[in-house]
Scaffold this active site. Sequence first.
Site, PDB file in Angstrom:
ATOM      1  N   ASP A  44     -10.390  -9.952  10.554  1.00 24.73           N
ATOM      2  CA  ASP A  44     -10.285  -8.780   9.662  1.00 24.73           C
ATOM      3  C   ASP A  44     -11.687  -8.190   9.425  1.00 24.73           C
ATOM      4  O   ASP A  44     -11.880  -6.971   9.483  1.00 24.73           O
ATOM      5  CB  ASP A  44      -9.632  -9.218   8.340  1.00 24.73           C
ATOM      6  CG  ASP A  44      -9.507  -8.065   7.356  1.00 24.73           C
ATOM      7  OD1 ASP A  44      -8.721  -7.139   7.643  1.00 24.73           O
ATOM      8  OD2 ASP A  44     -10.197  -8.080   6.320  1.00 24.73           O
ATOM      9  N   GLY A  48      -1.740 -14.724  -4.282  1.00 27.41           N
ATOM     10  CA  GLY A  48      -1.415 -13.591  -3.418  1.00 27.41           C
ATOM     11  C   GLY A  48      -2.631 -12.854  -2.884  1.00 27.41           C
ATOM     12  O   GLY A  48      -2.519 -11.744  -2.368  1.00 27.41           O
ATOM     13  N   LYS A  86     -13.514  -4.508  10.718  1.00 36.21           N
ATOM     14  CA  LYS A  86     -14.251  -3.571   9.855  1.00 36.21           C
ATOM     15  C   LYS A  86     -15.653  -3.318  10.416  1.00 36.21           C
ATOM     16  O   LYS A  86     -16.140  -2.183  10.418  1.00 36.21           O
ATOM     17  CB  LYS A  86     -14.320  -4.122   8.432  1.00 36.21           C
ATOM     18  CG  LYS A  86     -12.933  -4.149   7.772  1.00 36.21           C
ATOM     19  CD  LYS A  86     -12.927  -4.936   6.483  1.00 36.21           C
ATOM     20  CE  LYS A  86     -11.545  -4.928   5.852  1.00 36.21           C
ATOM     21  NZ  LYS A  86     -11.398  -5.880   4.758  1.00 36.21           N
ATOM     22  N   GLY A 110      -6.564  -4.771  -2.273  1.00 32.37           N
ATOM     23  CA  GLY A 110      -5.487  -4.555  -3.237  1.00 32.37           C
ATOM     24  C   GLY A 110      -4.804  -3.229  -2.971  1.00 32.37           C
ATOM     25  O   GLY A 110      -5.424  -2.292  -2.447  1.00 32.37           O
ATOM     26  N   GLU A 166     -10.492   6.214   5.721  1.00 34.34           N
ATOM     27  CA  GLU A 166     -11.437   5.626   4.758  1.00 34.34           C
ATOM     28  C   GLU A 166     -11.044   4.203   4.354  1.00 34.34           C
ATOM     29  O   GLU A 166     -11.884   3.308   4.239  1.00 34.34           O
ATOM     30  CB  GLU A 166     -11.507   6.513   3.505  1.00 34.34           C
ATOM     31  CG  GLU A 166     -12.480   6.037   2.448  1.00 34.34           C
ATOM     32  CD  GLU A 166     -13.938   6.084   2.914  1.00 34.34           C
ATOM     33  OE1 GLU A 166     -14.466   7.186   3.090  1.00 34.34           O
ATOM     34  OE2 GLU A 166     -14.535   5.016   3.103  1.00 34.34           O
ATOM     35  N   VAL A 181       0.837  -1.201   0.000  1.00 30.46           N
ATOM     36  CA  VAL A 181       0.000   0.000   0.000  1.00 30.46           C
ATOM     37  C   VAL A 181       0.875   1.256   0.000  1.00 30.46           C
ATOM     38  O   VAL A 181       0.608   2.215  -0.738  1.00 30.46           O
ATOM     39  CB  VAL A 181      -0.952  -0.005   1.227  1.00 30.46           C
ATOM     40  CG1 VAL A 181      -1.721   1.304   1.316  1.00 30.46           C
ATOM     41  CG2 VAL A 181      -1.919  -1.186   1.146  1.00 30.46           C
TER      42      VAL A 181
HETATM   43  P1  NHO Z   1       2.733  -4.695   4.024  1.00 24.78           P
HETATM   44  O1  NHO Z   1       3.033  -4.920   2.575  1.00 24.78           O
HETATM   45  O2  NHO Z   1       3.006  -5.746   5.017  1.00 24.78           O
HETATM   46  O3  NHO Z   1       3.510  -3.358   4.454  1.00 24.78           O
HETATM   47  C1  NHO Z   1       3.591  -2.894   5.765  1.00 24.78           C
HETATM   48  C2  NHO Z   1       4.832  -1.999   5.875  1.00 24.78           C
HETATM   49  O4  NHO Z   1       4.854  -1.423   7.180  1.00 24.78           O
HETATM   50  C3  NHO Z   1       6.164  -2.714   5.709  1.00 24.78           C
HETATM   51  O5  NHO Z   1       7.001  -1.875   4.939  1.00 24.78           O
HETATM   52  C4  NHO Z   1       6.718  -2.817   7.150  1.00 24.78           C
HETATM   53  O6  NHO Z   1       8.131  -2.819   7.171  1.00 24.78           O
HETATM   54  C5  NHO Z   1       6.192  -1.536   7.722  1.00 24.78           C
HETATM   55  N1  NHO Z   1       6.041  -1.515   9.174  1.00 24.78           N
HETATM   56  C6  NHO Z   1       5.366  -2.378   9.965  1.00 24.78           C
HETATM   57  N2  NHO Z   1       5.425  -1.965  11.256  1.00 24.78           N
HETATM   58  C7  NHO Z   1       6.160  -0.812  11.271  1.00 24.78           C
HETATM   59  C8  NHO Z   1       6.554   0.108  12.278  1.00 24.78           C
HETATM   60  N3  NHO Z   1       6.199  -0.071  13.550  1.00 24.78           N
HETATM   61  N4  NHO Z   1       7.288   1.183  11.906  1.00 24.78           N
HETATM   62  C9  NHO Z   1       7.646   1.388  10.627  1.00 24.78           C
HETATM   63  N5  NHO Z   1       7.276   0.569   9.626  1.00 24.78           N
HETATM   64  C10 NHO Z   1       6.540  -0.524   9.943  1.00 24.78           C
HETATM   65  O7  NHO Z   1       1.198  -4.309   4.233  1.00 24.78           O
HETATM   66  P2  NHO Z   1       0.212  -3.566   3.182  1.00 24.78           P
HETATM   67  O8  NHO Z   1      -0.544  -4.540   2.389  1.00 24.78           O
HETATM   68  O9  NHO Z   1       0.974  -2.490   2.494  1.00 24.78           O
HETATM   69  O10 NHO Z   1      -0.844  -2.909   4.201  1.00 24.78           O
HETATM   70  C11 NHO Z   1      -0.539  -1.720   4.884  1.00 24.78           C
HETATM   71  C12 NHO Z   1      -1.732  -1.346   5.765  1.00 24.78           C
HETATM   72  O11 NHO Z   1      -2.892  -1.190   4.946  1.00 24.78           O
HETATM   73  C13 NHO Z   1      -2.089  -2.429   6.817  1.00 24.78           C
HETATM   74  O12 NHO Z   1      -2.547  -1.811   7.991  1.00 24.78           O
HETATM   75  C14 NHO Z   1      -3.253  -3.158   6.138  1.00 24.78           C
HETATM   76  O13 NHO Z   1      -4.134  -3.792   7.057  1.00 24.78           O
HETATM   77  C15 NHO Z   1      -3.934  -1.975   5.471  1.00 24.78           C
HETATM   78  N6  NHO Z   1      -4.843  -2.367   4.430  1.00 24.78           N
HETATM   79  C16 NHO Z   1      -4.415  -3.098   3.361  1.00 24.78           C
HETATM   80  C17 NHO Z   1      -5.349  -3.559   2.436  1.00 24.78           C
HETATM   81  C18 NHO Z   1      -4.869  -4.336   1.233  1.00 24.78           C
HETATM   82  O14 NHO Z   1      -5.653  -4.709   0.351  1.00 24.78           O
HETATM   83  N7  NHO Z   1      -3.557  -4.596   1.122  1.00 24.78           N
HETATM   84  C19 NHO Z   1      -6.710  -3.251   2.674  1.00 24.78           C
HETATM   85  C20 NHO Z   1      -7.080  -2.420   3.729  1.00 24.78           C
HETATM   86  C21 NHO Z   1      -6.132  -1.981   4.598  1.00 24.78           C
HETATM   87  O15 NHO Z   1      -8.852  -3.011   1.777  1.00 24.78           O
HETATM   88  C22 NHO Z   1      -7.815  -3.887   1.948  1.00 24.78           C
HETATM   89  C23 NHO Z   1      -8.254  -5.098   2.778  1.00 24.78           C
HETATM   90  O16 NHO Z   1      -9.029  -4.943   3.692  1.00 24.78           O
HETATM   91  C24 NHO Z   1      -7.598  -6.381   2.473  1.00 24.78           C
HETATM   92  C25 NHO Z   1      -8.211  -7.544   3.274  1.00 24.78           C
HETATM   93  N8  NHO Z   1      -7.194  -8.552   3.519  1.00 24.78           N
HETATM   94  C26 NHO Z   1      -9.340  -8.184   2.480  1.00 24.78           C
HETATM   95  O17 NHO Z   1     -10.429  -7.512   2.340  1.00 24.78           O
HETATM   96  O18 NHO Z   1      -9.202  -9.305   1.993  1.00 24.78           O
END
Ligand code: NHO
Length: 369
Positions: free
Chosen positions: A228, A214, A232, A350, A150, A15
């Site tokens: 999860d 993935g 929400k 995504g 959001e 993200v």
């Molecule tokens: P990643 O790829 O694991 O990246 C996380 C990053 O944060 C990494 O670079 C890690 O090193 C860093 N990090 C962790 N803890 C840290 C700290 N304390 N200090 C500094 N850096 C730190 O995760 P994503 O995928 O990029 O996700 C990032 C955030 O977005 C998470 O909170 C995740 O829950 C949220 N998010 C992601 C998605 C998605 O699709 N990827 C969604 C919503 C929110 O709408 C999506 C969703 O709900 C997906 C869900 N699984 C579904 O509906 O199926």
Amino acid sequence: MAKDIKVAIIGVGGVGKAFVSQLSNYTKKNASTVSVSVVYIARSRAALISKDYSPLPLTAFVSEELDAAGTEPLSVPDLIQFLKASGSEAILIDNTSSIELANTYPDILSAGIHIATPNKKGFSSEEKLWNDIFAAAGNNGGSGGYVFHEATVGAGLPVLSTIRDLVDTGDEVTKVEGVFSGTMSFLFNEFAPVGASGAPKAFSDVVKVAKDAGYTEPDPRDDLNGLDVARKLTILARLSGLSIASPTSFPVQSLIPKPLESVSTSQEFMDGLPNYDSEIGLLADDAKKEGKVIRFVGSIDVPAKAVKVGLEKFDFSHPIAGLKGSDNIIAFYTKRYGDRALIVQGAGAGAEVTAMGVLSDVIKIIARI
Ligand code: NHO
């Protein structure tokens, strides 16, 4: 004169990277009205800090460069001080899933720094944190920074802004229901499609396809345990006016077979899952005999103060039954809309669509400062 905004980004995973690319396009397009400088970017163990507040080059966001050239990340109090000392309005983007960082939102907001984040933890954990965040924030007329989240529900879909607009304009939300997980949506749209013919698919095979593509978390148990979706629902229920102690304070059905809950690796879990295909297969068969399909849904009944997450059966003709891919669908029933729900539907997972939700929050903040 262009508004001068400093931005700090924590977390550059899927993200985070998509967000940086979208922010870069936004700043180029709007250079005459807003000057956005990213002055701090951090991963778990490395950070880049622009001590003179000049914009960091976007190549700095490539994680390998950050790891090689970065220094230790700042503590949150030091980061607050650094951003305050710039003399400009500052926005913190939390692209992590860290509860430790979310616990510091009240301090960040009290210091007048704004927050935009897709991290669900701050808004779906203990109720005290939710209360502290909104007591510190400027959203309701206070003096703190603005906070928007959001993308914590439905990624870039306008879910939270819709419920806020309904409530703020005097409507009353009576019920919210839908499919809130992109992963769960994909699993059941594949496993139990409407009008399926031929041999039914094994649930474990569908989980494997989703994992290999993935779509699931690295350990699919993090999707299948329902938490999860429960997070929400906690956020939406709180915005609908309910008091929710935590995401484990209401019934949440886990799809993880009991004996596989404690196996140590995701591979062991995947290896054991085919042994339990018959249980969920029977549920799907029974539903099919009634002209229905099973879907993993969440619902909030506001007058009954009831929230639940789990499998339910839907007629073939129901909009929830006909979803495709990893789409989310969220139906809002309100006093004003009556029995015909206001429905939001589309891709709900995504990196690109989630980053869009975060950038739309940044744009809302910029418009208010
Ligand atoms: P990643 O790829 O694991 O990246 C996380 C990053 O944060 C990494 O670079 C890690 O090193 C860093 N990090 C962790 N803890 C840290 C700290 N304390 N200090 C500094 N850096 C730190 O995760 P994503 O995928 O990029 O996700 C990032 C955030 O977005 C998470 O909170 C995740 O829950 C949220 N998010 C992601 C998605 C998605 O699709 N990827 C969604 C919503 C929110 O709408 C999506 C969703 O709900 C997906 C869900 N699984 C579904 O509906 O199926």
